[in-house]
Motif scaffolding. Structure first.
Motif, PDB file in Angstrom:
ATOM      1  N   PHE A  33      -4.977  17.759  72.941  1.00  0.00           N
ATOM      2  CA  PHE A  33      -5.757  18.669  73.779  1.00  0.00           C
ATOM      3  C   PHE A  33      -6.744  19.450  72.926  1.00  0.00           C
ATOM      4  O   PHE A  33      -6.469  19.771  71.774  1.00  0.00           O
ATOM      5  N   TYR A  35      -8.745  23.158  73.457  1.00  0.00           N
ATOM      6  CA  TYR A  35      -8.936  24.371  74.228  1.00  0.00           C
ATOM      7  C   TYR A  35      -9.950  25.252  73.524  1.00  0.00           C
ATOM      8  O   TYR A  35     -10.127  25.169  72.310  1.00  0.00           O
ATOM      9  N   GLN A  37     -10.610  29.567  73.338  1.00  0.00           N
ATOM     10  CA  GLN A  37      -9.972  30.832  73.668  1.00  0.00           C
ATOM     11  C   GLN A  37     -10.978  31.951  73.479  1.00  0.00           C
ATOM     12  O   GLN A  37     -11.521  32.130  72.394  1.00  0.00           O
ATOM     13  N   LEU A  43      -6.811  30.923  77.464  1.00  0.00           N
ATOM     14  CA  LEU A  43      -6.976  29.551  76.965  1.00  0.00           C
ATOM     15  C   LEU A  43      -7.530  28.674  78.071  1.00  0.00           C
ATOM     16  O   LEU A  43      -6.959  28.608  79.160  1.00  0.00           O
ATOM     17  N   MET A  88     -13.137  30.594  69.648  1.00  0.00           N
ATOM     18  CA  MET A  88     -12.008  30.062  68.893  1.00  0.00           C
ATOM     19  C   MET A  88     -11.612  28.749  69.561  1.00  0.00           C
ATOM     20  O   MET A  88     -11.346  28.733  70.763  1.00  0.00           O
ATOM     21  N   LEU A  90      -8.984  25.612  69.730  1.00  0.00           N
ATOM     22  CA  LEU A  90      -7.602  25.282  69.400  1.00  0.00           C
ATOM     23  C   LEU A  90      -7.292  23.856  69.822  1.00  0.00           C
ATOM     24  O   LEU A  90      -7.545  23.471  70.964  1.00  0.00           O
ATOM     25  N   SER A  94       1.268  17.032  72.138  1.00  0.00           N
ATOM     26  CA  SER A  94       2.571  17.102  72.791  1.00  0.00           C
ATOM     27  C   SER A  94       3.087  15.709  73.099  1.00  0.00           C
ATOM     28  O   SER A  94       2.328  14.741  73.219  1.00  0.00           O
ATOM     29  N   GLN A  99       7.250  19.874  74.707  1.00  0.00           N
ATOM     30  CA  GLN A  99       6.701  20.918  73.861  1.00  0.00           C
ATOM     31  C   GLN A  99       5.291  20.588  73.412  1.00  0.00           C
ATOM     32  O   GLN A  99       5.005  19.458  73.024  1.00  0.00           O
ATOM     33  N   GLN A 100       4.440  21.608  73.454  1.00  0.00           N
ATOM     34  CA  GLN A 100       3.071  21.476  72.986  1.00  0.00           C
ATOM     35  C   GLN A 100       2.907  22.330  71.731  1.00  0.00           C
ATOM     36  O   GLN A 100       3.284  23.500  71.728  1.00  0.00           O
ATOM     37  N   PHE A 101       2.341  21.723  70.699  1.00  0.00           N
ATOM     38  CA  PHE A 101       2.176  22.412  69.422  1.00  0.00           C
ATOM     39  C   PHE A 101       0.691  22.596  69.123  1.00  0.00           C
ATOM     40  O   PHE A 101      -0.098  21.659  69.286  1.00  0.00           O
ATOM     41  N   PHE A 102       0.347  23.783  68.638  1.00  0.00           N
ATOM     42  CA  PHE A 102      -1.045  24.102  68.360  1.00  0.00           C
ATOM     43  C   PHE A 102      -1.358  24.039  66.873  1.00  0.00           C
ATOM     44  O   PHE A 102      -0.502  24.276  66.026  1.00  0.00           O
ATOM     45  N   GLY A 103      -2.613  23.759  66.586  1.00  0.00           N
ATOM     46  CA  GLY A 103      -3.136  23.899  65.239  1.00  0.00           C
ATOM     47  C   GLY A 103      -3.514  25.343  64.963  1.00  0.00           C
ATOM     48  O   GLY A 103      -3.384  26.200  65.838  1.00  0.00           O
ATOM     49  N   PRO A 104      -4.009  25.632  63.754  1.00  0.00           N
ATOM     50  CA  PRO A 104      -4.313  27.011  63.367  1.00  0.00           C
ATOM     51  C   PRO A 104      -5.599  27.562  63.983  1.00  0.00           C
ATOM     52  O   PRO A 104      -5.840  28.766  63.918  1.00  0.00           O
ATOM     53  N   GLY A 105      -6.409  26.683  64.573  1.00  0.00           N
ATOM     54  CA  GLY A 105      -7.639  27.148  65.210  1.00  0.00           C
ATOM     55  C   GLY A 105      -8.855  27.054  64.298  1.00  0.00           C
ATOM     56  O   GLY A 105      -8.738  27.123  63.070  1.00  0.00           O
TER      57      GLY A 105
ATOM     58  N   LEU B  33       7.146  27.130  78.428  1.00  0.00           N
ATOM     59  CA  LEU B  33       7.054  27.334  76.987  1.00  0.00           C
ATOM     60  C   LEU B  33       6.673  28.780  76.723  1.00  0.00           C
ATOM     61  O   LEU B  33       5.908  29.375  77.484  1.00  0.00           O
ATOM     62  N   TYR B  35       5.080  31.256  73.579  1.00  0.00           N
ATOM     63  CA  TYR B  35       4.368  31.247  72.299  1.00  0.00           C
ATOM     64  C   TYR B  35       4.128  32.667  71.813  1.00  0.00           C
ATOM     65  O   TYR B  35       4.047  33.611  72.603  1.00  0.00           O
ATOM     66  N   GLY B  42      -3.456  30.179  65.425  1.00  0.00           N
ATOM     67  CA  GLY B  42      -3.074  29.436  66.615  1.00  0.00           C
ATOM     68  C   GLY B  42      -1.734  29.906  67.138  1.00  0.00           C
ATOM     69  O   GLY B  42      -0.932  30.466  66.396  1.00  0.00           O
ATOM     70  N   PRO B  43      -1.462  29.685  68.437  1.00  0.00           N
ATOM     71  CA  PRO B  43      -0.150  30.052  68.998  1.00  0.00           C
ATOM     72  C   PRO B  43       0.970  29.247  68.347  1.00  0.00           C
ATOM     73  O   PRO B  43       0.810  28.058  68.075  1.00  0.00           O
ATOM     74  N   TYR B  50      13.541  23.544  79.973  1.00  0.00           N
ATOM     75  CA  TYR B  50      13.309  22.315  80.742  1.00  0.00           C
ATOM     76  C   TYR B  50      14.053  22.236  82.066  1.00  0.00           C
ATOM     77  O   TYR B  50      13.869  21.267  82.812  1.00  0.00           O
TER      78      TYR B  50
END
Lengths: 111, 111
Positions: A33, A35, A37, A43, A88, A90, A94, A99-105, B33, B35, B42-43, B50
């Motif tokens: 994904f 996004y 922000q 987001l 910003m 992002l 997932s 679960q969805q995991f984000f990068g540092p932006g 989720l 965060y 990033g978040p 679930y």
């Protein structure tokens, strides 16, 4: 641990430039994904991809395009950067669902 | 795009106090989720839920998936200064890749 990395933490570009934002994840996730922000707007989804070469528009795709040639890499392209694209950015990945995991932006400033 | 109702918007608490925040939706979710986001970062995923009624802990954090599948709660016990940040919820509807995000709760902890 899942790791999502983005190519730059800070970027400054000029109006009209073509901008590439790169994102790489190391957990073999199908979904990725992009996004943006912004204060007060939360987001907002630009694009997402559920497989290599597959993409779908999110809520605000105008002025952006994406590329996913390999499963681990998802690129966001600003064809002609404008000042209202200062934001910003992002990236996230997932499994589906889950679960969805984000990068540092990447903090992008367009002058 | 749609955002989830998250409350409170902000909280100022004393170190050692417990904190509660919640998110509500008009539609049902099959994943919730939570965060935490620090300024300029990033978040970071704290807890994933679930199943309706599920209660999950991560250290001093506890989150619950509401029975109606339209809400979720996050509690932080015995807050410490490093808990400062913005907390977001996110929900995923059945049969979709997309996530919908809450408006965020800004937490400040006074030592």
């Amino acid at each position: 641990d899942v790791k999502v990395t983005q190519s730059s933490r800070y970027l400054v570009k000029r109006t009209g430039e073509k901008v590439f934002l790169e994102c790489v994840q190391d957990m073999d996730h199908e979904n990725m994904f992009w996004y943006r922000q912004d204060p007060g707007l939360g987001l907002r989804l630009i694009y997402f991809s559920y497989d290599v070469k597959m993409k779908e528009k999110g809520d605000i795709p105008e002025g952006y395009s994406v590329s996913r040639e390999k499963k681990e890499r998802f690129s966001l392209i600003l064809e002609s950067a404008s000042t209202n694209q200062t934001s910003m950015y992002l990236c996230a990945s997932s499994l589906a669902p889950g679960q969805q995991f984000f990068g540092p932006g990447t903090r992008l400033t367009v002058l | 795009g749609q955002q989830l109702n998250q409350s409170p918007q902000s909280m100022f608490i004393q170190e050692g106090e417990d904190v509660s925040m919640n998110c509500t939706s008009s539609s049902i979710f099959n994943t919730w989720l939570w965060y935490k986001q620090d300024p300029g970062e990033g978040p970071v995923l704290l807890i994933a839920l679930y199943k309706a009624g599920e209660l999950t802990s991560n250290g001093r954090l506890t989150a619950q998936f509401g029975i109606t599948r339209k809400d979720s709660f996050l509690n932080i016990s015995a807050s410490i200064p490093s808990d400062v940040g913005i907390y977001f919820c996110a929900g995923q509807s059945p049969g979709t890749y997309k996530y919908i995000f809450g408006t965020g709760t800004r937490l400040k902890v006074l030592a």
